[in-house]
Design an enzyme around this catalytic site. Structure first.
Site, PDB file in Angstrom:
ATOM      1  CG  HIS A 255      -7.503   4.312   0.856  1.00 29.05           C
ATOM      2  ND1 HIS A 255      -7.132   3.973  -0.449  1.00 29.05           N
ATOM      3  CD2 HIS A 255      -6.367   5.080   1.310  1.00 29.05           C
ATOM      4  CE1 HIS A 255      -5.653   4.331  -0.596  1.00 29.05           C
ATOM      5  NE2 HIS A 255      -5.364   5.003   0.512  1.00 29.05           N
TER       6      HIS A 255
ATOM      7  CG  HIS B 274      -1.132   7.060  -1.392  1.00 27.52           C
ATOM      8  ND1 HIS B 274      -2.245   7.192  -1.963  1.00 27.52           N
ATOM      9  CD2 HIS B 274      -1.357   6.350  -0.166  1.00 27.52           C
ATOM     10  CE1 HIS B 274      -3.246   6.561  -1.203  1.00 27.52           C
ATOM     11  NE2 HIS B 274      -2.573   6.241  -0.146  1.00 27.52           N
TER      12      HIS B 274
ATOM     13  CD1 TRP C  29      -2.980  12.351   4.364  1.00 26.36           C
ATOM     14  CD2 TRP C  29      -1.865  12.209   2.445  1.00 26.36           C
ATOM     15  NE1 TRP C  29      -4.064  12.718   3.580  1.00 26.36           N
ATOM     16  CE2 TRP C  29      -3.264  12.729   2.420  1.00 26.36           C
ATOM     17  CE3 TRP C  29      -0.998  12.270   1.465  1.00 26.36           C
ATOM     18  CZ2 TRP C  29      -3.815  12.814   1.036  1.00 26.36           C
ATOM     19  CZ3 TRP C  29      -1.455  12.543   0.447  1.00 26.36           C
ATOM     20  CH2 TRP C  29      -2.842  12.867  -0.016  1.00 26.36           C
TER      21      TRP C  29
ATOM     22  CG  HIS D 104      -1.969   1.082   1.432  1.00 22.47           C
ATOM     23  ND1 HIS D 104      -3.312   0.842   0.941  1.00 22.47           N
ATOM     24  CD2 HIS D 104      -1.748   2.648   1.201  1.00 22.47           C
ATOM     25  CE1 HIS D 104      -3.805   2.036   1.001  1.00 22.47           C
ATOM     26  NE2 HIS D 104      -3.089   2.914   1.143  1.00 22.47           N
TER      27      HIS D 104
ATOM     28  CD  GLN E 151      -6.887  11.323  -1.542  1.00 23.36           C
ATOM     29  OE1 GLN E 151      -5.871  11.016  -1.405  1.00 23.36           O
ATOM     30  NE2 GLN E 151      -7.621  10.912  -0.311  1.00 23.36           N
TER      31      GLN E 151
ATOM     32  CD  GLU F 153      -6.271   6.499   6.300  1.00 29.49           C
ATOM     33  OE1 GLU F 153      -6.803   6.201   5.020  1.00 29.49           O
ATOM     34  OE2 GLU F 153      -5.379   6.834   6.613  1.00 29.49           O
TER      35      GLU F 153
ATOM     36  CG  ASP G 245      -0.875   5.095   3.696  1.00 31.93           C
ATOM     37  OD1 ASP G 245      -0.913   5.169   2.580  1.00 31.93           O
ATOM     38  OD2 ASP G 245      -1.350   5.303   4.692  1.00 31.93           O
TER      39      ASP G 245
HETATM   40 ZN   LIG Z   1      -3.686   5.199   1.726  1.00 31.34          ZN
END
Ligand SMILES: [Zn+2]
Length: 436
Positions: free
Chosen positions: A212, A61, A317, A59, A154, A215, A311
């Protein structure tokens, strides 16, 4: 055609020692003690270090990686500010800049022993810049890294105008997995509806699903139940993954006792992202503050295949990270308190074989006939590799060494003490040597 490669005197993750590995024509030809070196073979002495299958990041991005600080920094540290910040950055992105950052990250990844990454790619952009950039990156890195892309809405499939059409366009362009983000839709009902639409789309196209899912710290966020239901209804056994699942941390225990068998029966995989979820979740709590990682040992005990993902690395993030799946495994081990011998080994599997199952990698593993993709780690066991975030002494892809790292050794100047330390229990500090 490359010369045969013979690795001598390695330790395997299952504890076998003194093992040789012979790679011929990109495949593992043999794995046993005292193998004969074929003519012209390159021979490397592993000096007892750990031979491992490559790391797999289930996982990630890649479209956002290494964008930290653009156009500003996430002050609150929350998931929601991160999404808003990514929204500010999107209009400023160019295909070239995304590709350049992604390629730099892939260099880090290979040097750290990663040979497969499942990356979500944002499709909530009518230009599909990130999709086009990452498809090109996927093509360029294919000789040394398997990059699997997930079409990720997203901003929400139903919440973001045009998202479904753009997601389908991304699939038409060659993105392989259907993504989703049900907890970001406006209502629980919309979230559930998005899961249904996306699972049916994947079933119709014969694709895998990775959402996702839940979360948040909201114990009533139960989209994983809907995901498992549709996985079962549409016979997508083994092809669906729920990522994050952090709300499970806060759920009622009775409900979870009913949920876990449903996930297992539906053949749904789970991905926890320890570095990110320990950082992003619990931000609305005072004390005691929740950890916000899903129930990893309980999922595993119920028979669910669980992998760990990185991630984020240096993005809206998460400001940290360096493509190190052993750092991910170490954080997962700590947060889930998986300190038993079996638990530590499970954490190593969560960044290797379990992720390979999720991606559906063919020919992955340390068996004769598998692709000759493997690592030599400066550790004596999987647990020691996690403890030390061990050096990747060798990274081998298709029987060819694609990266070397010097052993981590300190030169000591202490009277009466050895001149070198390498932090391993067996006090060996030898680098892998080219032998005769
Ligand atoms: Zn993610």
């Amino acid at each position: 055609m490359t010369a045969p490669l013979l690795i001598r005197h390695a330790t395997l993750p299952d504890g076998r020692t003194g093992i040789d590995l012979l790679a011929i024509d990109g495949r593992i030809a043999a794995l046993a003690p005292s193998l004969h070196a074929p003519p012209g073979a390159e021979v490397i002495d592993a000096s007892g270090w750990l031979l491992s299958p490559p790391f797999v990041d289930a996982h990630f991005h890649l479209d956002a990686a290494l964008s930290h600080g653009l156009p500003r920094i996430n002050d609150s540290g929350t998931l929601l500010e991160g999404i808003a910040l990514w929204g500010e950055l999107k209009p400023l992105l160019t295909e070239e800049a995304i590709a350049e950052r992604a390629l730099q990250y892939c260099d880090w990844a290979v040097a750290r022993g990663l040979q497969a990454i499942r990356s979500h790619v944002d499709v909530c952009d009518p230009r599909l810049l990130a999709v086009r950039a990452l498809l090109e990156v996927k093509r360029r890195v294919a000789p040394w890294l398997d990059l699997q892309l997930v079409a990720f809405p997203q901003d929400g499939l139903l919440r973001s105008p045009g998202a479904l059409a753009q997601l389908e366009q991304a699939l038409d362009l060659g993105v392989e997995v259907v993504g989703g983000i049900p907890h970001f839709e406006r209502t629980m009902a919309d979230g559930a509806e998005s899961v249904r639409i996306l699972c049916e789309l994947a079933a119709a196209r014969g694709l895998r699903v990775d959402m996702h899912c839940d979360e948040s710290d909201d114990p009533l966020s139960r989209h994983i139940e809907t995901l498992a239901f549709h996985a079962q209804r549409l016979r997508l056994h083994g092809r669906v993954t729920g990522s994050h699942l952090t709300s499970m941390h806060s759920m009622d225990n009775y409900y979870v006792s009913k949920l876990l068998p449903l996930i297992a029966e539906a053949g749904v995989h789970a991905v926890a992202n320890p570095l990110i979820n320990i950082t992003l979740q619990g931000r609305h709590d005072h004390y005691p503050r929740r950890r916000g990682m899903t129930r990893v040992p309980e999922l595993m005990a119920a028979g669910v295949n669980v992998a760990f993902g990185h991630d984020c690395v240096m993005d809206p993030w998460y400001a940290l990270g360096s493509a190190d799946m052993l750092e991910v495994a170490a954080m997962g081990l700590h947060v889930a308190q998986m300190t038993s011998v079996a638990g530590q080994r499970q954490c190593f599997d969560a960044v290797t074989v379990n992720g390979a199952r999720i991606l559906g990698l063919q020919g992955y593993g340390l068996e004769p006939g598998c692709r000759a993709d493997f690592l030599l780690l400066q550790a004596g066991s999987p647990a020691e590799a996690i403890r030390l975030r061990a050096q990747r002494l060798l990274v081998v892809r298709g029987g060819t060494v694609v990266s070397r790292m010097a052993p981590a050794v300190a030169e000591l100047a202490l009277p009466g003490r050895p001149p070198r330390v390498d932090f391993t229990r067996q006090a060996s500090s030898a680098a892998p040597q080219a032998a005769g």
